[in-house]
Enzyme design. Structure first.
Site, PDB file in Angstrom:
ATOM      1  N   TYR A  51       0.837  -1.207   0.000  1.00  0.00           N
ATOM      2  CA  TYR A  51       0.000   0.000   0.000  1.00  0.00           C
ATOM      3  C   TYR A  51       0.876   1.263   0.000  1.00  0.00           C
ATOM      4  O   TYR A  51       0.361   2.372  -0.169  1.00  0.00           O
ATOM      5  CB  TYR A  51      -0.941   0.056   1.212  1.00  0.00           C
ATOM      6  CG  TYR A  51      -1.913  -1.094   1.331  1.00  0.00           C
ATOM      7  CD1 TYR A  51      -2.066  -2.026   0.302  1.00  0.00           C
ATOM      8  CD2 TYR A  51      -2.683  -1.259   2.473  1.00  0.00           C
ATOM      9  CE1 TYR A  51      -2.951  -3.088   0.427  1.00  0.00           C
ATOM     10  CE2 TYR A  51      -3.575  -2.316   2.597  1.00  0.00           C
ATOM     11  CZ  TYR A  51      -3.691  -3.231   1.582  1.00  0.00           C
ATOM     12  OH  TYR A  51      -4.570  -4.269   1.718  1.00  0.00           O
ATOM     13  N   HIS A 113       0.519 -11.653   2.608  1.00  0.00           N
ATOM     14  CA  HIS A 113      -0.520 -10.927   1.860  1.00  0.00           C
ATOM     15  C   HIS A 113      -1.263 -11.842   0.883  1.00  0.00           C
ATOM     16  O   HIS A 113      -2.496 -11.839   0.850  1.00  0.00           O
ATOM     17  CB  HIS A 113       0.119  -9.751   1.130  1.00  0.00           C
ATOM     18  CG  HIS A 113      -0.822  -8.652   0.779  1.00  0.00           C
ATOM     19  ND1 HIS A 113      -0.426  -7.342   0.660  1.00  0.00           N
ATOM     20  CD2 HIS A 113      -2.155  -8.646   0.517  1.00  0.00           C
ATOM     21  CE1 HIS A 113      -1.470  -6.591   0.344  1.00  0.00           C
ATOM     22  NE2 HIS A 113      -2.536  -7.360   0.253  1.00  0.00           N
TER      23      HIS A 113
HETATM   24  N1  LIG Z   1      -5.624  -8.549   2.007  1.00  0.00           N
HETATM   25  C1  LIG Z   1      -5.974  -8.123   0.809  1.00  0.00           C
HETATM   26  O1  LIG Z   1      -5.629  -8.740  -0.210  1.00  0.00           O
HETATM   27  C2  LIG Z   1      -6.804  -6.881   0.686  1.00  0.00           C
HETATM   28  C3  LIG Z   1      -7.409  -6.568  -0.545  1.00  0.00           C
HETATM   29  C4  LIG Z   1      -8.197  -5.413  -0.609  1.00  0.00           C
HETATM   30  C5  LIG Z   1      -8.376  -4.606   0.519  1.00  0.00           C
HETATM   31  N2  LIG Z   1      -7.748  -4.920   1.693  1.00  0.00           N
HETATM   32  C6  LIG Z   1      -7.917  -4.094   2.913  1.00  0.00           C
HETATM   33  O2  LIG Z   1      -9.306  -3.930   3.141  1.00  0.00           O
HETATM   34  C7  LIG Z   1      -9.589  -2.525   3.288  1.00  0.00           C
HETATM   35  C8  LIG Z   1     -11.019  -2.212   2.885  1.00  0.00           C
HETATM   36  O3  LIG Z   1     -11.280  -2.612   1.569  1.00  0.00           O
HETATM   37  P1  LIG Z   1     -11.460  -1.559   0.360  1.00  0.00           P
HETATM   38  O4  LIG Z   1     -10.743  -0.317   0.687  1.00  0.00           O
HETATM   39  O5  LIG Z   1     -11.072  -2.300  -0.873  1.00  0.00           O
HETATM   40  O6  LIG Z   1     -13.038  -1.357   0.247  1.00  0.00           O
HETATM   41  P2  LIG Z   1     -14.265  -1.033   1.234  1.00  0.00           P
HETATM   42  O7  LIG Z   1     -13.793  -0.742   2.599  1.00  0.00           O
HETATM   43  O8  LIG Z   1     -15.261  -2.115   1.012  1.00  0.00           O
HETATM   44  O9  LIG Z   1     -14.870   0.285   0.549  1.00  0.00           O
HETATM   45  C9  LIG Z   1     -14.161   1.510   0.556  1.00  0.00           C
HETATM   46  C10 LIG Z   1     -15.000   2.526  -0.221  1.00  0.00           C
HETATM   47  O10 LIG Z   1     -16.246   2.743   0.429  1.00  0.00           O
HETATM   48  C11 LIG Z   1     -16.418   4.135   0.687  1.00  0.00           C
HETATM   49  N3  LIG Z   1     -17.111   4.257   1.978  1.00  0.00           N
HETATM   50  C12 LIG Z   1     -16.629   3.940   3.199  1.00  0.00           C
HETATM   51  N4  LIG Z   1     -17.543   4.183   4.154  1.00  0.00           N
HETATM   52  C13 LIG Z   1     -18.629   4.679   3.522  1.00  0.00           C
HETATM   53  C14 LIG Z   1     -19.893   5.127   3.984  1.00  0.00           C
HETATM   54  N5  LIG Z   1     -20.212   5.129   5.290  1.00  0.00           N
HETATM   55  N6  LIG Z   1     -20.786   5.570   3.053  1.00  0.00           N
HETATM   56  C15 LIG Z   1     -20.474   5.575   1.743  1.00  0.00           C
HETATM   57  N7  LIG Z   1     -19.297   5.161   1.251  1.00  0.00           N
HETATM   58  C16 LIG Z   1     -18.373   4.714   2.139  1.00  0.00           C
HETATM   59  C17 LIG Z   1     -15.025   4.722   0.705  1.00  0.00           C
HETATM   60  O11 LIG Z   1     -15.036   6.078   0.303  1.00  0.00           O
HETATM   61  P3  LIG Z   1     -14.316   7.277   1.138  1.00  0.00           P
HETATM   62  O12 LIG Z   1     -12.938   6.829   1.499  1.00  0.00           O
HETATM   63  O13 LIG Z   1     -14.325   8.388   0.150  1.00  0.00           O
HETATM   64  O14 LIG Z   1     -15.192   7.530   2.336  1.00  0.00           O
HETATM   65  C18 LIG Z   1     -14.301   3.870  -0.338  1.00  0.00           C
HETATM   66  O15 LIG Z   1     -14.573   4.360  -1.634  1.00  0.00           O
HETATM   67  C19 LIG Z   1      -8.509  -1.877   2.417  1.00  0.00           C
HETATM   68  O16 LIG Z   1      -8.398  -0.478   2.650  1.00  0.00           O
HETATM   69  C20 LIG Z   1      -7.307  -2.684   2.812  1.00  0.00           C
HETATM   70  O17 LIG Z   1      -6.812  -2.245   4.064  1.00  0.00           O
HETATM   71  C21 LIG Z   1      -6.988  -6.060   1.786  1.00  0.00           C
END
Ligand SMILES: NC(=O)c1ccc[n+]([C@@H]2O[C@H](COP(=O)([O-])OP(=O)(O)OC[C@H]3O[C@@H](n4cnc5c(N)ncnc54)[C@H](OP(=O)(O)O)[C@@H]3O)[C@@H](O)[C@H]2O)c1
Length: 281
Positions: A51, A113
């Site tokens: 990241y 990861h």
């Molecule tokens: N281990 C892995 O392979 C892997 C893969 C993918 C992700 N991850 C981890 O998982 C975390 C979360 O997954 P993600 O970032 O892919 O997706 P997510 O958390 O499912 O969605 C994030 C999106 O939702 C929006 N959002 C958040 N809260 C909201 C609300 N209350 N109302 C409306 N929209 C909202 C955010 O916008 P804003 O920021 O503009 O609010 C952002 O665009 C990542 O940040 C990372 O740390 C791990």
């Protein structure tokens, strides 16, 4: 400020039932967003070498201490070993580089990861992580994107069960069989992309019916669904108001029928992330 409850991992660590994803939170704005989350009660922070924001996460930990008195020991910082660092020596070096980037003396939760099965070094990598934990550089050790077969091999060849498996999990992909395997083996499930990255999930009838019934938002319903499945979601938001909303899911309870109809949205992975074939370096 809401208190996010914790649950004990298989190594005894108190692990929050909800945390903050930090993918794409970078630079000064990223640090400010992470500090805001900590000030709102988040204690689990999820980063990764890939990241490219470990520096920002470490900086936010220090700023939260200075500005809000949240101590280092109250926070759990997760980072992850990328595919290009698989192997015993490389994994050790990866941990040391992460500690330097974070500016911290301990990684609280260290994950592999992606398993990258064609490279076939995840068992060796796991041996290094066991040693890192014994050396005190790492608190808890776990994996990400591991299948049941991969977990079985890891446990069989090392005798050490991961504390956590962080996987793609949301109502479109509830991972029922893998969650059951985790439960039987004492592995905590963690949900990545718990909001399905704000896809049409938040407009689904089942989600909105439950939101209306409980007087909460669609996002809160989805995050509460994760909590009731026994998985720790790590929603990412750069917006302090949304961070507060996302963490405020411990004051209501979905009925069994509501949980079932949200789980009924299942249709499979949203991204090309089958750990048997998808590999990341
Ligand atoms: N281990 C892995 O392979 C892997 C893969 C993918 C992700 N991850 C981890 O998982 C975390 C979360 O997954 P993600 O970032 O892919 O997706 P997510 O958390 O499912 O969605 C994030 C999106 O939702 C929006 N959002 C958040 N809260 C909201 C609300 N209350 N109302 C409306 N929209 C909202 C955010 O916008 P804003 O920021 O503009 O609010 C952002 O665009 C990542 O940040 C990372 O740390 C791990």
């Amino acid at each position: 400020m809401p208190t996010i409850p914790t649950i004990a991992l298989n190594d005894g660590t108190d692990f929050p039932e909800l945390g903050l994803g930090t993918y794409n939170l970078r630079g000064d704005d990223g640090v400010s967003a992470i500090v805001a989350a900590i000030s709102s009660g988040y204690r689990l922070l999820d980063t990764a070498v890939n990241y490219e924001n470990e520096r920002e996460v470490g900086e936010a930990v220090r700023r939260a201490g200075d500005e809000f008195g949240v101590t280092r020991d109250e926070l759990l910082v997760t980072t992850k070993i990328p595919g290009r660092h698989h192997g015993y020596d490389a994994a050790f070096a990866s941990a040391e580089a992460s500690l330097a980037a974070l500016g911290l003396a301990r990684i609280d939760l260290h994950l592999i990861h992606w398993p990258n099965p064609s490279v076939d070094k995840y068992v060796e990598t796991w041996q290094a992580m066991i040693a890192l934990r014994e050396a005190g550089l790492v608190g808890s050790i776990g994996v990400s994107n591991f299948t049941e077969a991969m977990l079985t091999r890891l446990i069989g060849e090392t005798g050490v069960t991961p504390a956590v498996n962080q996987v793609e999990l949301h109502p479109y992909f509830p991972q029922g069989a893998l969650r059951e395997f985790h439960r039987a083996h004492g592995i905590r499930t963690e949900s990545w992309s718990p909001l399905a990255r704000r896809s049409e999930l938040l407009t689904e009838q089942a989600v909105n019916d439950a939101a209306a019934a409980h007087g909460v938002s669609a996002t809160q319903v989805v995050l509460r669904w994760h909590v009731q499945l026994g998985s720790t979601p790590i929603p990412k938001s750069a917006t302090p108001e949304r961070q507060v909303e996302n963490a405020d899911v411990f004051g209501f309870e979905l009925s069994d029928d509501e949980v079932a109809s949200i789980s009924g949205l299942e249709r499979g992975r949203l991204w090309d992330g089958d750990p048997n074939t998808h590999e990341e370096m």
